[in-house]
Design a protein around this motif. Sequence first.
Motif, PDB file in Angstrom:
ATOM      1  N   LEU A 114       6.280  47.140  39.286  1.00 14.71           N
ATOM      2  CA  LEU A 114       6.460  47.056  37.871  1.00 14.71           C
ATOM      3  C   LEU A 114       5.453  47.583  37.524  1.00 14.71           C
ATOM      4  CD1 LEU A 114       9.258  46.921  35.947  1.00 14.71           C
ATOM      5  CD2 LEU A 114       7.431  44.812  35.560  1.00 14.71           C
ATOM      6  N   VAL A 115       5.524  49.074  36.633  1.00 14.05           N
ATOM      7  CA  VAL A 115       3.866  49.014  36.850  1.00 14.05           C
ATOM      8  C   VAL A 115       5.131  50.224  34.756  1.00 14.05           C
ATOM      9  CG1 VAL A 115       1.786  51.473  36.283  1.00 14.05           C
ATOM     10  CG2 VAL A 115       2.690  50.531  38.351  1.00 14.05           C
ATOM     11  N   LEU A 116       4.017  49.215  33.865  1.00 15.90           N
ATOM     12  CA  LEU A 116       4.250  50.098  32.615  1.00 15.90           C
ATOM     13  C   LEU A 116       3.732  51.114  32.100  1.00 15.90           C
ATOM     14  CD1 LEU A 116       5.049  47.670  32.387  1.00 15.90           C
ATOM     15  CD2 LEU A 116       4.312  46.884  30.021  1.00 15.90           C
ATOM     16  N   GLU A 117       4.061  52.242  31.215  1.00 11.93           N
ATOM     17  CA  GLU A 117       3.009  53.437  31.321  1.00 11.93           C
ATOM     18  C   GLU A 117       3.851  53.466  29.371  1.00 11.93           C
ATOM     19  OE1 GLU A 117       5.077  56.378  32.882  1.00 11.93           O
ATOM     20  OE2 GLU A 117       4.195  55.702  34.932  1.00 11.93           O
ATOM     21  N   VAL A 118       2.943  54.117  28.567  1.00 11.49           N
ATOM     22  CA  VAL A 118       2.555  54.039  26.901  1.00 11.49           C
ATOM     23  C   VAL A 118       4.181  54.838  26.901  1.00 11.49           C
ATOM     24  CG1 VAL A 118       1.989  54.848  24.715  1.00 11.49           C
ATOM     25  CG2 VAL A 118       0.065  53.750  26.862  1.00 11.49           C
ATOM     26  N   PRO A 119       4.627  54.776  26.087  1.00 11.57           N
ATOM     27  CA  PRO A 119       5.625  55.871  26.089  1.00 11.57           C
ATOM     28  C   PRO A 119       5.306  56.740  25.511  1.00 11.57           C
ATOM     29  CG  PRO A 119       6.287  53.405  25.021  1.00 11.57           C
ATOM     30  CD  PRO A 119       5.511  53.603  25.705  1.00 11.57           C
ATOM     31  N   LYS A 120       6.009  58.044  25.042  1.00  9.28           N
ATOM     32  CA  LYS A 120       6.479  59.064  24.928  1.00  9.28           C
ATOM     33  C   LYS A 120       6.502  59.299  23.421  1.00  9.28           C
ATOM     34  CE  LYS A 120       5.230  61.811  29.228  1.00  9.28           C
ATOM     35  NZ  LYS A 120       3.963  60.336  29.158  1.00  9.28           N
ATOM     36  N   VAL A 121       5.556  58.248  22.936  1.00 10.68           N
ATOM     37  CA  VAL A 121       5.924  58.123  20.948  1.00 10.68           C
ATOM     38  C   VAL A 121       5.261  59.766  20.607  1.00 10.68           C
ATOM     39  CG1 VAL A 121       5.840  56.230  21.075  1.00 10.68           C
ATOM     40  CG2 VAL A 121       3.565  56.998  20.921  1.00 10.68           C
ATOM     41  N   PHE A 122       5.923  59.609  19.765  1.00 14.57           N
ATOM     42  CA  PHE A 122       4.725  60.463  18.457  1.00 14.57           C
ATOM     43  C   PHE A 122       5.256  60.159  17.518  1.00 14.57           C
ATOM     44  CE2 PHE A 122       9.597  61.003  18.657  1.00 14.57           C
ATOM     45  CZ  PHE A 122      10.115  60.981  17.466  1.00 14.57           C
ATOM     46  N   VAL A 123       3.333  60.708  17.229  1.00 15.92           N
ATOM     47  CA  VAL A 123       3.243  60.515  15.286  1.00 15.92           C
ATOM     48  C   VAL A 123       4.349  61.276  14.237  1.00 15.92           C
ATOM     49  CG1 VAL A 123       1.308  60.285  13.116  1.00 15.92           C
ATOM     50  CG2 VAL A 123       0.962  60.958  16.008  1.00 15.92           C
ATOM     51  N   THR A 124       5.226  60.157  12.877  1.00 11.39           N
ATOM     52  CA  THR A 124       5.772  60.665  12.333  1.00 11.39           C
ATOM     53  C   THR A 124       5.180  60.153  10.826  1.00 11.39           C
ATOM     54  OG1 THR A 124       8.176  60.091  11.149  1.00 11.39           O
ATOM     55  CG2 THR A 124       7.520  58.389  12.816  1.00 11.39           C
ATOM     56  N   ASP A 125       5.057  61.528  10.290  1.00  9.83           N
ATOM     57  CA  ASP A 125       4.696  60.495   8.666  1.00  9.83           C
ATOM     58  C   ASP A 125       6.182  60.665   7.471  1.00  9.83           C
ATOM     59  OD1 ASP A 125       5.740  63.039   8.118  1.00  9.83           O
ATOM     60  OD2 ASP A 125       3.505  64.303   8.187  1.00  9.83           O
ATOM     61  N   ARG A 126       6.734  60.416   8.217  1.00 10.37           N
ATOM     62  CA  ARG A 126       8.588  60.279   7.389  1.00 10.37           C
ATOM     63  C   ARG A 126       8.651  58.328   7.242  1.00 10.37           C
ATOM     64  NH1 ARG A 126      11.366  65.170   6.689  1.00 10.37           N
ATOM     65  NH2 ARG A 126      10.207  66.445   7.092  1.00 10.37           N
TER      66      ARG A 126
END
Length: 298
Positions: A114-126
């Motif tokens: 089990l290895v955690l990775e940073v989710p593919k987040v995106f920046v939202t200014d909404r």
Amino acid sequence: MCYLQNQYPESRYAKLIRRLNEVSPKDGWFTEHYGGDRNGGSALQPSGLKKPWQIHNTRKLDGIRHEIDRLALSPLERAVALSSLILALDRVDNTIGHFVFYLNTWSARSYNDLVLEVPKVFVTDRPNEVTRKDVFDICGADVDLAYFDPPYGSNNEKMPPSHVRYASYYHLWTTVCLNDCPDLFGKAKRCCDSSDRIAGSVFEEFKSNERSGRFLAVEALERLIKATSARWVILSYSSGGRGTAEDINRVLTECGTLVDVVKLDYQRNVMAGMKWTHEWLCKTESPHHEFLFLIDKS
Ligand SMILES: C[S@@+](CC[C@H](N)C(=O)[O-])C[C@H]1O[C@@H](n2cnc3c(N)ncnc32)[C@H](O)[C@@H]1O
């Protein structure tokens, strides 16, 4: 929340995820109930139960889940940590994607760590809002477009209705988020809240309305779309769902104008446009397909 309300680049979470990956494994509640020994390849344990993860990974899960609660995380960091944990657990599980039953022979991926990775987040200014309310309580929201992806139920009369409920399919993700050590039942060790008596959704209702003769699930869909304030509605629905193609077509035409239909073919990972909007009625043959319907309610 992890995706829709994120305000930071992925790099912001790297330290948190690294820290969670470094947590020492430990025996805890998840290991007790969901961790299995390798047994020369068989996921069937001496207890007579099959397990969704190998024990080396539930021990990591126990350590990491405890650490997430121990750290003073903001709601957003907590959402990112839990999403990352769920995605990592999904990569090493011994299931076909849900938690109603588990595979007999350990899947190849369940041997991995089990290895955690940073989710593919995106920046939202909404100022996106995220809520878990009943859809009938929020369908009056002042928005341009409403996208509904309800549970479809099943048109397989032989399958017990309890086996097609979302709450039973994905109970373990709820437990990972809540970390509430719920009472469990059955061979898959489902949490008690996902039992048939408690967890139904009207969209998964198997029965018909005695007066109208129509499926309750289909009537609920019609009620929902009619009550929706948005002009534009996108509805996804499967040809294997409770309502027949004719049932769904009637809902669509009663609620507005069917503007466009897209057929999704998951196996080939493609979307096909329909040349004319009611063509989909002739395209509901097996295997099951998912359709996206765009309805104009004006
Ligand atoms: C097909 S899944 C949607 C999956 C979602 N699109 C996704 O990608 O994760 C159907 C969802 O509808 C939810 N649901 C069922 N009845 C509901 C209701 N009355 N109000 C709000 N959500 C409901 C279920 O809990 C389930 O998560």
